[in-house]
Design an enzyme around this catalytic site. Structure first.
Site, short mmCIF file in Angstrom:
data_model
loop_
_atom_site.label_atom_id
_atom_site.label_comp_id
_atom_site.label_asym_id
_atom_site.label_seq_id
_atom_site.Cartn_x
_atom_site.Cartn_y
_atom_site.Cartn_z
N LYS A 1 -20.61 26.75 -44.03
CA LYS A 1 -22.82 27.03 -43.98
C LYS A 1 -23.16 27.90 -43.46
O LYS A 1 -24.10 29.11 -44.14
CB LYS A 1 -23.36 25.92 -44.71
CG LYS A 1 -24.21 26.24 -45.08
CD LYS A 1 -24.94 24.97 -46.02
CE LYS A 1 -24.98 23.18 -45.57
NZ LYS A 1 -25.51 23.30 -44.27
N THR B 1 -21.54 29.74 -40.45
CA THR B 1 -21.82 30.70 -41.07
C THR B 1 -21.24 31.79 -41.56
O THR B 1 -21.29 33.41 -41.47
CB THR B 1 -20.46 30.37 -40.65
OG1 THR B 1 -19.61 29.36 -39.32
CG2 THR B 1 -18.89 32.08 -40.09
N ARG C 1 -31.57 25.91 -38.82
CA ARG C 1 -31.86 23.96 -37.93
C ARG C 1 -31.29 24.47 -36.04
O ARG C 1 -30.04 25.28 -35.92
CB ARG C 1 -31.50 23.21 -38.52
CG ARG C 1 -32.30 22.86 -39.79
CD ARG C 1 -31.29 21.81 -40.66
NE ARG C 1 -30.12 22.35 -40.74
CZ ARG C 1 -29.37 21.24 -41.00
NH1 ARG C 1 -29.58 20.28 -40.89
NH2 ARG C 1 -27.98 21.56 -41.05
N LYS D 1 -19.21 17.49 -34.73
CA LYS D 1 -18.93 19.21 -35.25
C LYS D 1 -18.98 19.76 -33.93
O LYS D 1 -17.62 20.46 -34.33
CB LYS D 1 -20.66 19.54 -35.76
CG LYS D 1 -20.74 18.91 -36.57
CD LYS D 1 -21.88 19.71 -37.72
CE LYS D 1 -21.71 20.18 -37.88
NZ LYS D 1 -23.47 21.26 -38.75
N ALA E 1 -29.96 16.46 -43.10
CA ALA E 1 -29.56 16.63 -44.51
C ALA E 1 -29.82 14.55 -45.22
O ALA E 1 -29.68 15.16 -46.18
CB ALA E 1 -29.46 17.76 -45.11
N PHE F 1 -25.66 20.21 -45.18
CA PHE F 1 -24.83 19.66 -45.90
C PHE F 1 -24.67 20.05 -47.56
O PHE F 1 -24.82 21.23 -47.57
CB PHE F 1 -24.73 17.90 -46.37
CG PHE F 1 -24.78 17.52 -44.95
CD1 PHE F 1 -22.98 17.78 -44.30
CD2 PHE F 1 -25.91 17.01 -44.18
CE1 PHE F 1 -23.12 16.86 -42.96
CE2 PHE F 1 -25.38 15.73 -42.92
CZ PHE F 1 -24.31 16.24 -42.56
N PHE G 1 -10.44 31.70 -45.71
CA PHE G 1 -9.03 31.15 -44.67
C PHE G 1 -7.59 31.74 -44.75
O PHE G 1 -7.44 32.37 -45.79
CB PHE G 1 -9.63 30.04 -44.34
CG PHE G 1 -9.90 28.47 -43.80
CD1 PHE G 1 -10.27 28.18 -43.80
CD2 PHE G 1 -11.39 28.63 -44.90
CE1 PHE G 1 -10.91 27.06 -42.45
CE2 PHE G 1 -12.50 27.39 -43.96
CZ PHE G 1 -12.28 27.26 -43.36
N TRP H 1 -16.04 35.84 -40.67
CA TRP H 1 -15.76 35.17 -39.73
C TRP H 1 -15.04 35.55 -38.44
O TRP H 1 -15.05 35.66 -37.64
CB TRP H 1 -15.20 33.22 -39.81
CG TRP H 1 -14.84 32.48 -38.83
CD1 TRP H 1 -14.78 31.31 -38.70
CD2 TRP H 1 -13.56 32.81 -37.94
NE1 TRP H 1 -14.73 31.32 -37.13
CE2 TRP H 1 -13.68 31.81 -36.58
CE3 TRP H 1 -12.05 33.74 -37.94
CZ2 TRP H 1 -12.35 31.99 -35.71
CZ3 TRP H 1 -11.47 33.43 -37.29
CH2 TRP H 1 -11.42 32.09 -35.76
#
Length: 556
Positions: free
Chosen positions: A71, A73, A94, A105, A273, A301, A382, A410
């Site tokens: 999200k 990214t 954030r 993470k 969240a 999230f 991906f 990405w």
């Protein structure tokens, strides 16, 4: 190259140059923290009052899985892509918390060629905002115990003090503790505990305040606990709010950084969240809307948590209204929701993809039909995705009435999200938003919780024991007009993280309710959700290191 290697090899612009050339901000309104990050003055923010607002785009996602959604990214890639297409765009994110960085993470500043930099600084301490929130929160905790030690003039009930302590680290051993041991010189023994800073009401207050005046007012309204005759004791009754506001003076100012493509980003505030309201600061978002034509922000999230709280708490409190939503999904994550084991996610499996699609479908329905917002699905690419899987997913989303765009940000940066940017431009300029809140402000707290559970989560209802029911009834008399902030697992529409996909007919169990009088919402803790996370069996901290020359590895 890894995410951190890409970030470390980037050529950054001095932040004062970027602010001047891209946003027209004079240097005297910036306080640099080094060369590549700075805080913006409140006086300058106040001077923007008459400028028109740009368009607001919310990036949210399907329910998260260990397979990854991307999200942040996608938010960064979209912002870069909009600027590539000639739109003056700005990103609002954030701040990462140290707990997740060293827990699961490993970092939270985007990834690949869609990152916010300086990545290491942002993930590790940044400009000290988290530290300031923690110190301000714990100052009040210390003043509470000091007040009790020196006679307890306000008659605080030691058994019902609501104000815990906080720290910015996952530490399950501190969830429940006893303080004041060691004799009379150390105060009165009582049960206490720690939350993580991201769950602190002080963090929520910082994120919802528009000025120092409002910040101080909200801090003063923090509920400590019941006192004599059950009268609520607030932080202002302890004369704590002035010193707390002084500690947070600099933290209220938005932090300006940049993407790898030298586009401006506010990274400010950091509530989770799943246990808090999950949005960056109101002051950063409002300022960005004055400085840019399109502002791209994210909420934590899945859309059942972050997007709902963004709308029913942040937008309601700040008078904001999103113009469009981007719903991020990956083939891998949908196959995970379809029951596929992690070791098999890289193999083509259309059956699992179809089984897991129900998760995306429910989030898409909620965004479009419940909240009335135009939405595009961003398929975050991906390398393991097959053409058959991508074609099936695009076709299935389109059958649901929305556009689906394949994104390669990405690997390619903003260039890989240009198709998504074009779709977002059409949505924000199309004026098709029929924005609405989920529940009425004056509805009883029980009804608000039940509405979220049944309309968003697919639950058949909610449940609570008699003690929680009585407390909700009592809170409704005083705080019934407040929004509710659901604290539940991020991994499922239910309170059970093992229920993937789109479960229905379940009951949402309410374990605890916490009035956040200063932030002006009521936290509803569901299931086994903890406001102090623990570290996993193999925490990310085990793989983070620094060499003799100061080069950090292991962040991602």
């Amino acid at each position: 190259m890894s995410d951190i290697e890409i970030a470390q090899n980037a050529k950054l612009l001095p932040i004062t140059d970027l602010a001047r050339d891209r946003l027209g901000i004079p240097e005297e309104h910036l306080d640099p923290y080094g060369r590549y990050k700075a805080k913006l003055s409140l006086d300058y923010i106040e001077s923007l009052g008459e400028r028109p607002n740009g368009k607001l785009v919310l990036v949210t996602a399907i329910s998260p899985t260990p397979a990854g959604e991307g999200k942040t990214t996608t938010t960064v890639g979209l912002g870069d892509a909009l600027n590539r297409l000639g739109r003056k765009a700005m990103i609002c994110l954030r701040e990462p918390a140290l707990g997740p960085c060293f827990g699961v993470k490993g970092g939270a500043a985007g990834g690949g060629y869609a990152q916010v930099v300086p990545m290491e600084d942002i993930n590790l301490h940044f400009t000290g905002d988290f530290h300031a929130v923690g110190v301000a929160h714990n100052l009040l905790a210390a003043m509470v115990d000091n007040h009790i030690h020196h006679g307890n003039r306000l008659g605080l009930d030691l058994r019902r003090i609501r104000w815990k302590r906080v720290m910015d680290m996952n530490d399950r051993a501190l969830r429940e503790i006893v303080v004041g041991l060691g004799g009379t010189a150390n105060g009165f023994p009582r049960q206490d505990g720690f939350d993580i800073i991201a769950a602190s009401e002080v963090m929520a207050i910082l994120c919802l305040s528009n000025s120092l005046k409002e910040l101080k007012e909200r801090l003063g309204n923090i509920l400590v606990g019941p006192g004599a005759d059950d009268r609520p004791v607030l932080a202002r009754d302890l004369n704590a709010h002035g010193a707390m506001a002084a500690l947070l003076k600099e933290s209220l100012r938005p932090n300006l950084v940049q993407t790898l493509e030298h586009n401006p980003v506010f990274v400010h505030g950091g509530p989770f969240a799943n246990i808090a309201h999950g949005c960056n600061t109101v002051i950063a978002t409002r300022t960005a809307l004055k400085l840019a034509d399109i502002v791209v922000t994210e909420a934590g999230f899945g859309a059942d948590l972050g997007a709902e709280k963004f709308i029913d708490i942040k937008c309601r409190k700040a008078g904001l209204q999103p113009d469009a939503v981007v719903l991020v999904a990956t083939v891998r994550a949908l196959k995970s929701h379809g029951g596929l084991a992690a070791k098999d996610l890289s193999k083509e499996n259309l059956a699992a993809l179809e089984a897991g699609f129900v998760n995306l479908e429910r989030h898409l329905h909620n965004v479009r039909e419940v909240f009335g917002l135009p939405c595009v699905v961003a398929i975050n690419h991906f390398a393991s995705d097959t053409e058959a899987e991508l074609a099936w997913l695009r076709r299935r989303v389109e059958q649901s009435g929305a556009a689906a765009v394949l994104c390669r940000h990405w690997a390619e940066g903003g260039r890989g999200a240009e198709d998504l940017a074009r779709e977002v431009i059409q949505l924000v300029e199309g004026g098709s938003s029929q924005f609405r809140f989920l529940y009425e402000e004056r509805a009883p707290l029980w009804d608000k919780i039940e509405t979220i559970a049944t309309r968003l989560y697919g639950a058949s209802g909610i449940a609570a024991d008699d003690k929680v029911r009585r407390e909700l009834e009592q809170l409704s008399e005083r705080y019934g007009h407040y929004p509710v902030c659901i604290a539940k697992t991020q991994y499922s529409f239910s309170a059970d993280p093992a229920l993937k996909g789109a479960p229905s007919g379940h009951v949402l169990p309410i374990r605890e309710v916490r009035p956040a009088h200063g932030a002006e919402f009521v936290v509803v803790v569901c299931g086994s959700m903890m406001t102090m996370p623990g570290l996993p069996k193999e925490p990310a901290a085990e793989h983070i290191d620094i060499d003799d020359r100061g080069r950090i590895t292991g962040l991602f």
